[in-house]
Design a protein around this motif. Structure first.
Motif, PDB file in Angstrom:
ATOM      1  N   TRP A  74       0.809  -1.209   0.000  1.00 53.65           N
ATOM      2  CA  TRP A  74       0.000   0.000   0.000  1.00 53.65           C
ATOM      3  C   TRP A  74       0.851   1.272   0.000  1.00 53.65           C
ATOM      4  CZ3 TRP A  74       1.549   2.603   4.249  1.00 53.65           C
ATOM      5  CH2 TRP A  74       1.988   1.873   5.362  1.00 53.65           C
ATOM      6  N   CYS A  75       2.149   1.152   0.173  1.00 53.45           N
ATOM      7  CA  CYS A  75       2.999   2.343   0.350  1.00 53.45           C
ATOM      8  C   CYS A  75       3.219   3.072  -0.972  1.00 53.45           C
ATOM      9  CB  CYS A  75       4.340   1.956   0.957  1.00 53.45           C
ATOM     10  SG  CYS A  75       5.423   3.384   1.241  1.00 53.45           S
ATOM     11  N   GLN A  76       2.954   4.375  -0.964  1.00 53.19           N
ATOM     12  CA  GLN A  76       3.167   5.225  -2.133  1.00 53.19           C
ATOM     13  C   GLN A  76       4.196   6.332  -1.856  1.00 53.19           C
ATOM     14  OE1 GLN A  76       1.800   4.715  -5.054  1.00 53.19           O
ATOM     15  NE2 GLN A  76      -0.058   3.554  -4.717  1.00 53.19           N
ATOM     16  N   LEU A  77       4.548   6.539  -0.577  1.00 52.20           N
ATOM     17  CA  LEU A  77       5.410   7.663  -0.207  1.00 52.20           C
ATOM     18  C   LEU A  77       6.156   7.326   1.078  1.00 52.20           C
ATOM     19  CD1 LEU A  77       5.750  10.898  -0.948  1.00 52.20           C
ATOM     20  CD2 LEU A  77       4.386  11.169   1.139  1.00 52.20           C
ATOM     21  N   ILE A  94      -0.582   8.009   0.656  1.00 51.03           N
ATOM     22  CA  ILE A  94      -1.063   9.168  -0.090  1.00 51.03           C
ATOM     23  C   ILE A  94      -0.335   9.281  -1.430  1.00 51.03           C
ATOM     24  CG2 ILE A  94      -1.790  10.438   1.951  1.00 51.03           C
ATOM     25  CD1 ILE A  94       0.696  12.112   1.782  1.00 51.03           C
ATOM     26  N   ILE A  95      -1.046   9.829  -2.413  1.00 52.20           N
ATOM     27  CA  ILE A  95      -0.514   9.998  -3.761  1.00 52.20           C
ATOM     28  C   ILE A  95       0.104  11.391  -3.864  1.00 52.20           C
ATOM     29  CG2 ILE A  95      -1.067  10.064  -6.214  1.00 52.20           C
ATOM     30  CD1 ILE A  95      -1.464   7.320  -4.968  1.00 52.20           C
ATOM     31  N   VAL A  96       1.394  11.439  -4.128  1.00 56.27           N
ATOM     32  CA  VAL A  96       2.082  12.708  -4.361  1.00 56.27           C
ATOM     33  C   VAL A  96       2.891  12.546  -5.644  1.00 56.27           C
ATOM     34  CG1 VAL A  96       3.634  14.472  -3.453  1.00 56.27           C
ATOM     35  CG2 VAL A  96       2.251  13.107  -1.868  1.00 56.27           C
ATOM     36  N   MET A  97       2.554  13.320  -6.662  1.00 55.61           N
ATOM     37  CA  MET A  97       3.250  13.217  -7.936  1.00 55.61           C
ATOM     38  C   MET A  97       4.598  13.929  -7.854  1.00 55.61           C
ATOM     39  SD  MET A  97       1.040  11.370  -9.331  1.00 55.61           S
ATOM     40  CE  MET A  97       1.773  11.196 -10.962  1.00 55.61           C
ATOM     41  N   HIS A 112       9.906  10.795  -0.763  1.00 54.84           N
ATOM     42  CA  HIS A 112      10.124  10.064  -2.009  1.00 54.84           C
ATOM     43  C   HIS A 112       8.837   9.347  -2.393  1.00 54.84           C
ATOM     44  CE1 HIS A 112      14.142  10.767  -0.406  1.00 54.84           C
ATOM     45  NE2 HIS A 112      14.559  10.687  -1.640  1.00 54.84           N
ATOM     46  N   THR A 113       8.434   9.554  -3.638  1.00 53.72           N
ATOM     47  CA  THR A 113       7.178   9.000  -4.127  1.00 53.72           C
ATOM     48  C   THR A 113       7.415   7.880  -5.129  1.00 53.72           C
ATOM     49  OG1 THR A 113       5.126   9.502  -5.321  1.00 53.72           O
ATOM     50  CG2 THR A 113       7.041  10.831  -5.892  1.00 53.72           C
ATOM     51  N   THR A 114       6.536   6.896  -5.123  1.00 53.26           N
ATOM     52  CA  THR A 114       6.617   5.805  -6.092  1.00 53.26           C
ATOM     53  C   THR A 114       5.957   6.170  -7.418  1.00 53.26           C
ATOM     54  OG1 THR A 114       4.516   4.794  -5.431  1.00 53.26           O
ATOM     55  CG2 THR A 114       6.476   4.134  -4.205  1.00 53.26           C
ATOM     56  N   ARG A 115       5.225   7.298  -7.462  1.00 54.57           N
ATOM     57  CA  ARG A 115       4.473   7.642  -8.658  1.00 54.57           C
ATOM     58  C   ARG A 115       5.397   8.170  -9.753  1.00 54.57           C
ATOM     59  NH1 ARG A 115       2.009   4.454  -8.728  1.00 54.57           N
ATOM     60  NH2 ARG A 115       0.849   5.314 -10.486  1.00 54.57           N
TER      61      ARG A 115
END
Length: 262
Positions: A74-77, A94-97, A112-115
């Protein structure tokens, strides 16, 4: 890790060669990109987890926190906190572009973001009439590069056939293969994200919704979305277009909460 997130994971061989050996579980890191974001904004999210940095000998905080994120689907950041002498990892969904622009720089933390870098963030947008009973759910929410699953960060249209759409304008043709749409994180998603088409074009003179058929079909989602469903449409080869339109054919208000194009 989600199917969308997995495709951005790579083994960072170069980093691992440069770092001293450390008994950190797992051998894979995500290709993550740094982004400035308010610490208050990250900590305010109910799903953000704060974990103490119990570093093994020779381990680096960044590697350790990144690994903690990678091991959670579930990790995005992730953030090593505080920045100067990290004592904790902040792990969040949370989604951070990567091109998100933080306004509270006094409280900004390097995370650091995965997006992936995408075209939707900071594009221009036109859309059907907003559902005025919910004044915070404006079309600009789809362009800010941030989404924490709050329904007021979505865009909600009126229910009439002429209003259930939005169009992104990149200013000139751009090439991409993925369009990702997030349905709202509530059960009513089945009514507000149902029978959705994504079309692309370089033509500007379109009167919605009838003339959307003149646009090329990129992908479609024929059914009703489940709560919080992430709908990924992928072309087998790059498509180059200036405009990307999302249009719901189902007879109800259309709500979409986050968009990525890459």
């Amino acid at each position: 890790m989600s199917q969308v997130g997995e495709q951005w994971c790579r083994v960072w061989v170069t980093m691992l060669l440069l770092l001293p050996s450390a008994p950190v579980e797992g051998g894979e890191l995500c290709l993550m990109r740094s982004v400035l974001i308010s610490l208050q904004r990250v900590q305010a999210d109910s799903f953000t987890k704060q974990e103490s940095l119990d570093l093994p000998p020779g381990a680096r905080p960044a590697l350790y926190c990144s690994n903690k994120c990678t091991l959670r689907d579930w990790c995005q950041l992730w953030c090593a906190y505080p920045s100067n002498t990290p004592t904790h990892c902040l792990i969040s969904n949370i989604i951070v572009m990567p091109t998100y622009q933080e306004t509270n720089l006094a409280d900004a933390l390097t995370c650091h973001t995965t997006r992936p870098k995408d075209l939707a963030t900071h594009a221009n947008i036109t859309a059907g009439k907003q559902y005025m009973s919910f004044p915070l759910r404006v079309k600009e929410n789809l362009l800010d590069g941030f989404y924490n699953y709050d329904k007021n960060q979505c865009f909600l249209t009126d229910s009439s056939n002429s209003d259930r759409w939005f169009t992104l304008d990149f200013g000139q043709p751009k090439c991409f293969q993925h369009v990702i749409l997030y349905a709202m994180n509530y059960d009513i998603a089945k009514d507000r994200f149902n029978n959705v088409q994504v079309r692309v074009s370089n033509v500007t003179a379109v009167t919605p919704p009838d003339d959307f058929s003149a646009y090329d079909l990129f992908g479609e989602f024929p059914g009703a979305a489940s709560r919080g469903q992430v709908v990924e449409m992928k072309s087998p080869k790059p498509v180059c277009a200036r405009f990307v339109t999302g249009h719901m054919l189902y007879n109800n208000a259309f709500q979409v909460c986050h968009v990525e194009v890459f």
